[in-house]
Design an enzyme around this catalytic site. Structure first.
Site, short mmCIF file in Angstrom:
data_model
loop_
_atom_site.label_atom_id
_atom_site.label_comp_id
_atom_site.label_asym_id
_atom_site.label_seq_id
_atom_site.Cartn_x
_atom_site.Cartn_y
_atom_site.Cartn_z
N LYS A 119 10.46 -1.77 -7.12
CA LYS A 119 9.86 -0.56 -7.88
C LYS A 119 8.36 -1.02 -8.62
O LYS A 119 7.25 -0.46 -8.49
CB LYS A 119 10.82 -0.01 -8.84
CG LYS A 119 11.86 0.57 -8.41
CD LYS A 119 12.86 1.34 -9.50
CE LYS A 119 13.53 0.28 -10.46
NZ LYS A 119 14.48 -0.75 -9.67
N ASN A 142 9.05 3.07 -16.60
CA ASN A 142 10.17 2.09 -16.61
C ASN A 142 9.35 0.57 -16.79
O ASN A 142 10.05 -0.27 -17.07
CB ASN A 142 11.04 2.00 -15.54
CG ASN A 142 12.12 1.39 -15.68
OD1 ASN A 142 12.77 1.32 -16.81
ND2 ASN A 142 12.63 0.70 -14.72
N HIS A 189 23.98 -2.63 -10.49
CA HIS A 189 24.36 -1.96 -11.54
C HIS A 189 25.59 -1.30 -11.47
O HIS A 189 25.93 -0.25 -11.86
CB HIS A 189 23.53 -0.48 -11.98
CG HIS A 189 21.99 -1.01 -12.19
ND1 HIS A 189 21.80 -1.82 -13.17
CD2 HIS A 189 20.80 -0.67 -11.36
CE1 HIS A 189 20.39 -2.24 -12.96
NE2 HIS A 189 19.94 -1.33 -11.82
P1 ADP Z 1 12.15 -3.84 -9.58
O1 ADP Z 1 11.21 -3.19 -10.36
O2 ADP Z 1 12.66 -2.64 -8.55
O3 ADP Z 1 13.04 -4.59 -10.05
P2 ADP Z 1 10.32 -5.79 -8.36
O4 ADP Z 1 9.16 -5.36 -7.78
O5 ADP Z 1 10.08 -6.20 -9.80
O6 ADP Z 1 11.36 -4.60 -8.25
O7 ADP Z 1 11.23 -6.97 -7.73
C1 ADP Z 1 12.49 -7.10 -8.16
C2 ADP Z 1 12.94 -8.21 -6.96
O8 ADP Z 1 13.20 -7.66 -5.66
C3 ADP Z 1 12.13 -9.31 -6.89
O9 ADP Z 1 12.89 -10.73 -6.51
C4 ADP Z 1 11.37 -8.96 -5.39
O10 ADP Z 1 11.30 -10.28 -4.74
C5 ADP Z 1 12.54 -8.25 -4.76
N1 ADP Z 1 11.81 -7.14 -4.05
C6 ADP Z 1 10.67 -6.57 -4.13
N2 ADP Z 1 10.49 -5.53 -3.19
C7 ADP Z 1 11.71 -5.47 -2.56
C8 ADP Z 1 11.88 -4.35 -1.35
N3 ADP Z 1 11.34 -3.78 -0.89
N4 ADP Z 1 13.37 -4.84 -1.06
C9 ADP Z 1 14.12 -5.97 -1.45
N5 ADP Z 1 13.71 -6.68 -2.71
C10 ADP Z 1 12.53 -6.33 -2.85
#
Ligand code: ADP
Length: 446
Positions: A119, A142, A189
């Protein structure tokens, strides 16, 4: 919506609760803020307590306060299922979240992004694409500034881009996203939802009020997303990652497949999951009025965000990566799939009900050793310890030391915990910084 002289209860303080209370006061409401924290635990929100006109009710919730309210606004940190909220609902008192309240006062088009993972990366990139297309953009929700703070502010944007969590979607009612993105749904969650089905229903609410002329950007490679897409009313555009580098799109009304491939060829972040994020952001930006050039510029410039599979440094041929934001198993799976070289993986923290055993195949194929830390270490050991050697550590410094010792030149040391950080840290960011400090210490000790 009339707020003047209404008796409004805000549940949950923190950044969003504070911004919500301010918004309501500015519109002449009589505001009470209820938070179960004790007074000494809320020092960062202190200015609010002193603000005239706001009644603070700290400590255990009082049911009378809930039942006396004309409206209850719930902050994202508070489950909407707690008993005083349920009882107030039963008595017909309206209960909404901050996103819902804010959206009733926003007239600009809204682009909203949700999903289990990706996200923040996607929302940030999408915001930059629209800015590079020459639009004045608000990016928040968020992440960063809450949407209610935007609704309260003087400075208006031409378009609003928000990250929304499932908790925020639980408390929407009329909120409508002109463009809504659903990146993926995997288990997370499970400490707050009864099962995956309940969590999925929450995420699907992002499409709840979309109309025929709105757009839904959806992950076609995700079976859960595909399944729930049957009920979406708006124009649906799927992106699906392919085996080879690239992403297929289902509908070329926004951009042709050829041009999408041209755009993604300029994107540098590692991993198929980041390709999906980039495709989702591009489709959403173009659907929301961004230009091809604007999208291309942002994709070229984007370096990724800290603590998300972030390269830190190389010591004696060993590459260190900080993926502290990986707090569930799917984000760890994506990190493991990104690398071809052997990984020494540091995992652990506070368990959110994760099924670590779902990583067994990937742990087998991609790692050479696990170092486990935090409250979850015994669970991880029990679920994965028969596949690869597992060492335990009590501090991050010890974990990094052991990981570095286990690694050979050409290997990778990866912090990708599959757990929350709150057993040892205030946040995932603090955990990531501690990891970086520990890596720097190895450099000095070398
Ligand atoms: P969120 O805001 O949903 O937590 P982030 O961009 O902060 O997402 O990334 C959170 C974690 O998920 C990081 O470890 C990142 O490398 C991983 N991640 C990012 N994009 C994806 C995706 N499309 N699918 C699975 N994991 C992802």
């Amino acid at each position: 919506m009339k707020l003047k002289n209404k008796n409004i209860l805000v549940v949950g303080l923190a950044v969003t609760g504070v911004a919500t209370a301010r918004f309501l006061i500015n519109r002449g409401a009589s505001v009470t803020v209820a938070d179960q924290k004790k007074e000494q635990e809320i020092d960062s929100e202190e200015p609010l307590i002193r603000e005239p006109g706001i009644r603070m009710e700290l400590g255990p919730h009082r049911i009378e306060t809930f039942e006396r309210a004309d409206l209850i606004v719930v902050s994202p940190g508070v489950p909407h299922t707690i008993s005083p909220i349920r009882r107030a609902k039963e008595q017909g008192i309206p209960v909404i979240g901050e996103i819902e309240l804010a959206s009733r006062f926003i007239t600009e088009p809204i682009v909203a992004v949700t999903g289990t993972n990706g996200k923040t990366t996607t929302t940030t990139l999408l915001g930059k694409m629209l800015e590079d297309s020459g639009l004045k953009v608000f990016v928040g929700g968020n992440i960063g500034k809450p949407l209610i703070a935007y609704a309260d502010g003087e400075e208006k944007a031409e378009i609003v881009v928000i990250e929304v969590s499932s908790f925020q979607l639980d408390t929407i009612d009329t909120f409508r996203a002109n463009v809504a993105v659903l990146l993926n749904i995997t288990e997370d969650h499970m400490d707050r939802y009864p099962d995956l089905d309940a969590y999925t229903k929450s995420k699907a609410r992002i499409f709840k009020n979309q109309q025929y002329n709105d757009t839904a950007v959806l992950n076609g490679s995700d079976p859960v997303v595909r399944f729930l897409s049957r009920d979406i009313l708006s124009r649906k555009v799927f992106f699906s990652s392919k085996e080879e580098k690239g992403v297929a799109i289902s509908d070329e009304s926004i951009i042709s497949q050829e041009n999408m491939s041209r755009l993604l060829a300029d994107f540098k972040l590692p991993g198929k999951h980041n390709m999906e994020n980039a495709a989702a952001a591009s489709l959403a930006a173009l659907a929301a009025g961004g230009t091809f050039e604007g999208v291309r510029t942002a994709l070229r410039k984007f370096k990724g965000l800290s603590h998300r599979l972030e390269y830190i440094e190389t010591l004696n041929g060993v590459d260190f990566f900080d993926d502290s934001k990986a707090t569930n198993v799917d984000s760890v799976a994506k990190a493991l799939e990104t690398f071809e070289r052997p990984i020494v993986l540091i995992m652990g923290g506070r368990n959110k009900g994760s099924k670590f055993h779902t990583l067994r195949d990937l742990i087998d194929r991609h790692t050479k050793e696990l170092i486990v830390i935090g409250e979850a270490k015994e669970n991880i050991k029990a679920e994965l310890g028969d596949i690869k050697p597992v060492e335990t550590a009590t501090t991050m410094e010890e974990a990094v030391f052991k990981a570095y010792n286990a690694a050979k030149p050409g290997d990778i040391v990866l912090l990708s915990p599959a757990c929350a950080s709150f057993d040892m840290y205030n946040s995932y960011a603090q955990r990531g910084e501690d990891f970086c400090r520990a890596v720097a210490k190895q450099r000095i000790d070398d």
